[in-house]
Write an enzyme that holds these catalytic residues in place. Structure first.
Site, PDB file in Angstrom:
ATOM      1  N   LYS A  22       0.863  -1.205   0.000  1.00 31.81           N
ATOM      2  CA  LYS A  22       0.000   0.000   0.000  1.00 31.81           C
ATOM      3  C   LYS A  22       0.890   1.244   0.000  1.00 31.81           C
ATOM      4  O   LYS A  22       0.655   2.172  -0.777  1.00 31.81           O
ATOM      5  CB  LYS A  22      -0.881   0.003   1.233  1.00 31.81           C
ATOM      6  CG  LYS A  22      -1.542   1.344   1.531  1.00 31.81           C
ATOM      7  CD  LYS A  22      -2.397   1.353   2.758  1.00 31.81           C
ATOM      8  CE  LYS A  22      -1.679   1.586   4.031  1.00 31.81           C
ATOM      9  NZ  LYS A  22      -1.354   2.992   4.319  1.00 31.81           N
ATOM     10  N   ARG A  92      -5.847  10.095   4.239  1.00 34.45           N
ATOM     11  CA  ARG A  92      -4.980  11.098   4.847  1.00 34.45           C
ATOM     12  C   ARG A  92      -3.698  11.297   4.059  1.00 34.45           C
ATOM     13  O   ARG A  92      -3.168  12.383   3.916  1.00 34.45           O
ATOM     14  CB  ARG A  92      -4.630  10.615   6.256  1.00 34.45           C
ATOM     15  CG  ARG A  92      -4.549  11.681   7.239  1.00 34.45           C
ATOM     16  CD  ARG A  92      -3.463  11.442   8.230  1.00 34.45           C
ATOM     17  NE  ARG A  92      -2.588  12.578   8.230  1.00 34.45           N
ATOM     18  CZ  ARG A  92      -1.497  12.667   7.474  1.00 34.45           C
ATOM     19  NH1 ARG A  92      -1.164  11.660   6.682  1.00 34.45           N
ATOM     20  NH2 ARG A  92      -0.756  13.742   7.478  1.00 34.45           N
ATOM     21  N   PRO A 122       1.341  16.206  11.488  1.00 39.27           N
ATOM     22  CA  PRO A 122       1.660  17.531  10.934  1.00 39.27           C
ATOM     23  C   PRO A 122       2.330  17.406   9.559  1.00 39.27           C
ATOM     24  O   PRO A 122       2.857  16.345   9.223  1.00 39.27           O
ATOM     25  CB  PRO A 122       2.629  18.123  11.951  1.00 39.27           C
ATOM     26  CG  PRO A 122       3.197  16.960  12.671  1.00 39.27           C
ATOM     27  CD  PRO A 122       2.145  15.902  12.686  1.00 39.27           C
ATOM     28  N   ILE A 123       2.307  18.480   8.776  1.00 41.76           N
ATOM     29  CA  ILE A 123       2.978  18.465   7.460  1.00 41.76           C
ATOM     30  C   ILE A 123       3.981  19.613   7.347  1.00 41.76           C
ATOM     31  O   ILE A 123       4.329  20.052   6.238  1.00 41.76           O
ATOM     32  CB  ILE A 123       1.944  18.534   6.307  1.00 41.76           C
ATOM     33  CG1 ILE A 123       1.060  19.784   6.432  1.00 41.76           C
ATOM     34  CG2 ILE A 123       1.108  17.266   6.238  1.00 41.76           C
ATOM     35  CD1 ILE A 123       0.206  20.052   5.207  1.00 41.76           C
ATOM     36  N   ASP A 124       4.465  20.090   8.505  1.00 40.63           N
ATOM     37  CA  ASP A 124       5.416  21.217   8.476  1.00 40.63           C
ATOM     38  C   ASP A 124       6.673  20.903   7.673  1.00 40.63           C
ATOM     39  O   ASP A 124       7.179  21.759   6.931  1.00 40.63           O
ATOM     40  CB  ASP A 124       5.790  21.609   9.913  1.00 40.63           C
ATOM     41  CG  ASP A 124       6.320  20.424  10.703  1.00 40.63           C
ATOM     42  OD1 ASP A 124       5.629  19.382  10.731  1.00 40.63           O
ATOM     43  OD2 ASP A 124       7.437  20.512  11.239  1.00 40.63           O
ATOM     44  N   LEU A 125       7.145  19.673   7.738  1.00 35.99           N
ATOM     45  CA  LEU A 125       8.373  19.316   6.991  1.00 35.99           C
ATOM     46  C   LEU A 125       8.100  19.303   5.482  1.00 35.99           C
ATOM     47  O   LEU A 125       8.936  19.703   4.677  1.00 35.99           O
ATOM     48  CB  LEU A 125       8.895  17.947   7.439  1.00 35.99           C
ATOM     49  CG  LEU A 125       9.335  17.858   8.904  1.00 35.99           C
ATOM     50  CD1 LEU A 125       9.711  16.422   9.267  1.00 35.99           C
ATOM     51  CD2 LEU A 125      10.492  18.810   9.193  1.00 35.99           C
ATOM     52  N   ILE A 328       7.323   6.854  17.155  1.00 36.56           N
ATOM     53  CA  ILE A 328       7.009   7.591  15.928  1.00 36.56           C
ATOM     54  C   ILE A 328       5.691   8.360  16.016  1.00 36.56           C
ATOM     55  O   ILE A 328       5.637   9.549  15.729  1.00 36.56           O
ATOM     56  CB  ILE A 328       6.981   6.629  14.704  1.00 36.56           C
ATOM     57  CG1 ILE A 328       8.288   5.841  14.601  1.00 36.56           C
ATOM     58  CG2 ILE A 328       6.664   7.391  13.417  1.00 36.56           C
ATOM     59  CD1 ILE A 328       9.512   6.684  14.268  1.00 36.56           C
ATOM     60  N   ARG A 398      -8.385  -0.831   4.496  1.00 39.66           N
ATOM     61  CA  ARG A 398      -7.555   0.226   3.887  1.00 39.66           C
ATOM     62  C   ARG A 398      -6.183  -0.334   3.502  1.00 39.66           C
ATOM     63  O   ARG A 398      -5.539   0.182   2.592  1.00 39.66           O
ATOM     64  CB  ARG A 398      -7.371   1.396   4.860  1.00 39.66           C
ATOM     65  CG  ARG A 398      -8.573   2.262   5.080  1.00 39.66           C
ATOM     66  CD  ARG A 398      -8.198   3.491   5.898  1.00 39.66           C
ATOM     67  NE  ARG A 398      -6.907   3.989   5.463  1.00 39.66           N
ATOM     68  CZ  ARG A 398      -5.921   4.333   6.305  1.00 39.66           C
ATOM     69  NH1 ARG A 398      -6.101   4.249   7.605  1.00 39.66           N
ATOM     70  NH2 ARG A 398      -4.768   4.766   5.851  1.00 39.66           N
TER      71      ARG A 398
HETATM   72  C1  EPZ Z   1       4.161   6.903   6.209  1.00 45.43           C
HETATM   73  O1  EPZ Z   1       3.380   7.904   6.846  1.00 45.43           O
HETATM   74  C2  EPZ Z   1       3.253   5.683   6.119  1.00 45.43           C
HETATM   75  N1  EPZ Z   1       2.083   5.991   5.298  1.00 45.43           N
HETATM   76  C3  EPZ Z   1       2.811   5.270   7.516  1.00 45.43           C
HETATM   77  O2  EPZ Z   1       2.026   4.079   7.384  1.00 45.43           O
HETATM   78  C4  EPZ Z   1       4.053   4.941   8.350  1.00 45.43           C
HETATM   79  O3  EPZ Z   1       3.660   4.625   9.655  1.00 45.43           O
HETATM   80  C5  EPZ Z   1       4.981   6.178   8.371  1.00 45.43           C
HETATM   81  O4  EPZ Z   1       5.308   6.561   7.011  1.00 45.43           O
HETATM   82  C6  EPZ Z   1       6.272   5.889   9.113  1.00 45.43           C
HETATM   83  O5  EPZ Z   1       6.930   4.817   8.511  1.00 45.43           O
HETATM   84  C7  EPZ Z   1       2.199   5.944   3.943  1.00 45.43           C
HETATM   85  O6  EPZ Z   1       3.263   5.697   3.410  1.00 45.43           O
HETATM   86  C8  EPZ Z   1       0.956   6.209   3.156  1.00 45.43           C
HETATM   87  P1  EPZ Z   1       6.195  10.296   8.412  1.00 45.43           P
HETATM   88  P2  EPZ Z   1       3.940   9.444   6.913  1.00 45.43           P
HETATM   89  O7  EPZ Z   1       6.034  11.557   7.655  1.00 45.43           O
HETATM   90  O8  EPZ Z   1       4.597   9.774   5.634  1.00 45.43           O
HETATM   91  C9  EPZ Z   1       6.216  13.393  12.007  1.00 45.43           C
HETATM   92  C10 EPZ Z   1       0.193   2.662   7.718  1.00 45.43           C
HETATM   93  O9  EPZ Z   1      -0.279   2.121   8.730  1.00 45.43           O
HETATM   94  N2  EPZ Z   1       6.121  14.420  10.949  1.00 45.43           N
HETATM   95  O10 EPZ Z   1       7.453   9.520   8.293  1.00 45.43           O
HETATM   96  O11 EPZ Z   1       2.829  10.304   7.371  1.00 45.43           O
HETATM   97  C11 EPZ Z   1       4.884  12.666  12.173  1.00 45.43           C
HETATM   98  O12 EPZ Z   1       4.041  13.369  13.042  1.00 45.43           O
HETATM   99  C12 EPZ Z   1       0.647   4.114   7.774  1.00 45.43           C
HETATM  100  O13 EPZ Z   1       0.332   2.096   6.604  1.00 45.43           O
HETATM  101  C13 EPZ Z   1       6.234  15.760  11.311  1.00 45.43           C
HETATM  102  O14 EPZ Z   1       6.422  16.091  12.480  1.00 45.43           O
HETATM  103  O15 EPZ Z   1       5.008   9.302   8.064  1.00 45.43           O
HETATM  104  C14 EPZ Z   1       5.286  11.344  12.748  1.00 45.43           C
HETATM  105  O16 EPZ Z   1       5.473  11.507  14.145  1.00 45.43           O
HETATM  106  C15 EPZ Z   1       0.416   4.747   9.133  1.00 45.43           C
HETATM  107  N3  EPZ Z   1       6.135  16.705  10.341  1.00 45.43           N
HETATM  108  C16 EPZ Z   1       6.642  11.083  12.108  1.00 45.43           C
HETATM  109  O17 EPZ Z   1       7.108  12.345  11.608  1.00 45.43           O
HETATM  110  C17 EPZ Z   1       5.931  16.379   9.026  1.00 45.43           C
HETATM  111  O18 EPZ Z   1       5.871  17.295   8.169  1.00 45.43           O
HETATM  112  C18 EPZ Z   1       6.583  10.062  10.968  1.00 45.43           C
HETATM  113  O19 EPZ Z   1       5.847  10.608   9.940  1.00 45.43           O
HETATM  114  C19 EPZ Z   1       5.806  15.017   8.686  1.00 45.43           C
HETATM  115  C20 EPZ Z   1       5.903  14.053   9.664  1.00 45.43           C
END
Ligand code: EPZ
Length: 419
Positions: A22, A92, A122-125, A328, A398
């Site tokens: 996925k 999402r 969040p999406i700040d990064l 995480i 999902r």
């Molecule tokens: C991806 O989510 C996956 N989703 C998630 O899988 C997975 O758990 C995650 O990566 C970590 O491996 C998809 O690929 C569709 P991140 P993503 O950005 O991209 C923080 C599942 O069950 N963060 O690496 O959203 C955030 O809050 C899903 O299949 C910021 O602070 O993960 C989190 O604590 C769930 N600011 C951490 O980083 C940002 O701008 C990891 O987020 C972005 C993220």
């Protein structure tokens, strides 16, 4: 209303062809918008999140054809750069369309994806990185309004956290941007490599280093391409947890074992026998699992947060005490209350779960509130004595293609009830 009904306590034996990933398929589908060509994507899993991504592609002007696990996307007709809330809300992770729409049209208007059941997300990064690439971004009234204003030049982006989604959005926004973009401290998840492999098959120039560095040299034009999505490592780990809990033996095919090599020794610690080659894993279990002691979720190649919940079900019936630390996401323990309804002994302190293994769980009526937590309830119910009813299986659908069919194939007494 639907429920998954499981009569637990049966050993599981057999073979499963693991679905496509996925978390690879979603960014790859988003990336087709960039290519202004025809992309043929094989091994795309049949999931509601994939349906949501296809709906967005169609809305943007792509022609999408689906034949079983093959999705063909003709993105030559892309004209739209706005994604309405109704489509953003479906999934999402639609935020990954930001980079591809911006890269293709120079503009993008999306609604903020908001949080979900496992955290604020969040999406700040994402936004700070796109600004570094020259995007001007306004956030107002719940919308993200972007345009690629400045002329391109060589850029280095150093991520404060190796965010998977932010890494993907940078790659997509930079793939057709003049000059070289370098990402430092990029996410190293296998899904990033799969996305780069897909884009490179269309003529892009993306190099994923082993130490979290990604180099993107922008190109002018892509060509038609064909790609096979890698196997889903989290689905594989989930099914291995199920057999480690129930006892029995399973062979998983069509996986990239290298993607979860660091996790396989945990099953051996629990007392399983594990054998693997590059694309298959064999696991057998003849005894009550032994406690795993200490699991801490980390960015790849550490223990994957998406496998935390299924492993908690394994810990719940293991001999001894296990500690799981979720580093995480800030609220990824929603499955704990439901596991305790099945007799699990789990204490939570912030991000730390203390699991006192019990000899067996008992069936119960439980409710899934998120994707991997729901999968954990299925794993626990398979091992529990008696009947379990898992409500809201839509969360599970999902990310797990036909979960009851897969488990039935290895001997589970499981079916879906609609009332
Ligand atoms: C991806 O989510 C996956 N989703 C998630 O899988 C997975 O758990 C995650 O990566 C970590 O491996 C998809 O690929 C569709 P991140 P993503 O950005 O991209 C923080 C599942 O069950 N963060 O690496 O959203 C955030 O809050 C899903 O299949 C910021 O602070 O993960 C989190 O604590 C769930 N600011 C951490 O980083 C940002 O701008 C990891 O987020 C972005 C993220």
């Amino acid at each position: 209303m639907q429920s998954i009904i499981i009569e637990g306590g049966r050993q599981l034996n057999g073979e499963i062809d693991v679905q496509g990933s996925k978390n690879s398929a979603l960014p790859i589908l988003a990336a087709t918008v960039l290519l202004d060509s025809v992309s043929v994507i094989h091994n795309c899993p049949l999931l509601s999140d994939v349906d949501a991504a296809v709906a967005i592609l169609t809305h943007l002007g792509c022609k999408v054809e689906r034949k079983s696990h093959t999705v063909t996307v003709d993105s030559r007709g892309v004209s739209e750069y706005r994604i309405p809330d109704s489509l953003m809300r479906e999934m999402r992770s639609s935020i990954v369309f930001l980079g591809s729409v911006l890269g293709r049209t120079g503009k993008a208007v999306l609604t903020s994806p908001g949080g979900c059941e496992i955290g604020l997300r969040p999406i700040d990064l994402h936004l700070s990185s796109l600004r570094k690439l020259g995007a001007s971004i306004d956030e107002r009234g719940g919308e993200i309004i972007c345009s690629m204003a400045q002329k391109a030049e060589n850029t280095v982006i150093s991520l404060s956290f190796p965010s998977v989604g932010a890494t993907e959005n940078i790659i997509l926004a930079a793939a057709f941007r003049n000059g070289r973009t370098v990402i430092l401290n990029a996410a190293r998840e296998p899904e990033i490599t799969d996305l780069a492999r897909f884009l490179n098959s269309a003529g892009c120039r993306i190099e994923v280093g082993s130490e979290g560095t990604v180099i993107i040299d922008g190109i002018k034009k892509a060509h038609d391409c064909e790609h096979r999505v890698t196997g889903d490592r989290i689905v594989a780990l989930t099914y291995l947890c199920a057999v480690a809990c129930t006892g029995g033996a399973v062979r998983l095919n069509k996986v990239n074992t290298r993607d979860f090599l660091s996790v396989l020794p945990l099953y051996e610690t629990a007392g399983c026998r594990v054998k693997s080659d590059s694309h298959t894993v064999f696991l057998s279990m003849k005894r009550r699992p032994k406690a795993l002691r200490d699991i801490r979720t980390m960015p790849y190649p550490g223990f994957p947060t998406d496998a935390q919940a299924p492993f908690m079900s394994l810990a719940a019936i293991s001999e001894g005490t296990s500690v799981i630390v979720e580093n995480i996401f800030e609220s990824r323990f929603k499955h704990v209350s439901e596991l305790t309804r099945m007799g699990a002994k789990i204490k939570i302190e912030g991000r730390v779960a203390l699991i006192d293994g019990v000899r067996s769980l008992h069936g119960a009526c439980v409710t899934s509130s998120d994707l991997r937590g729901g999968a954990a309830l299925v794993v626990a119910a398979l091992a529990a004595e008696g009947r379990s009813e898992i409500n809201c299986p839509r969360h599970i659908d999902r990310g797990y293609e036909k979960i009851e069919d897969c488990l039935k194939m290895i001997g589970a007494d499981i079916y879906r009830e609609t009332r």
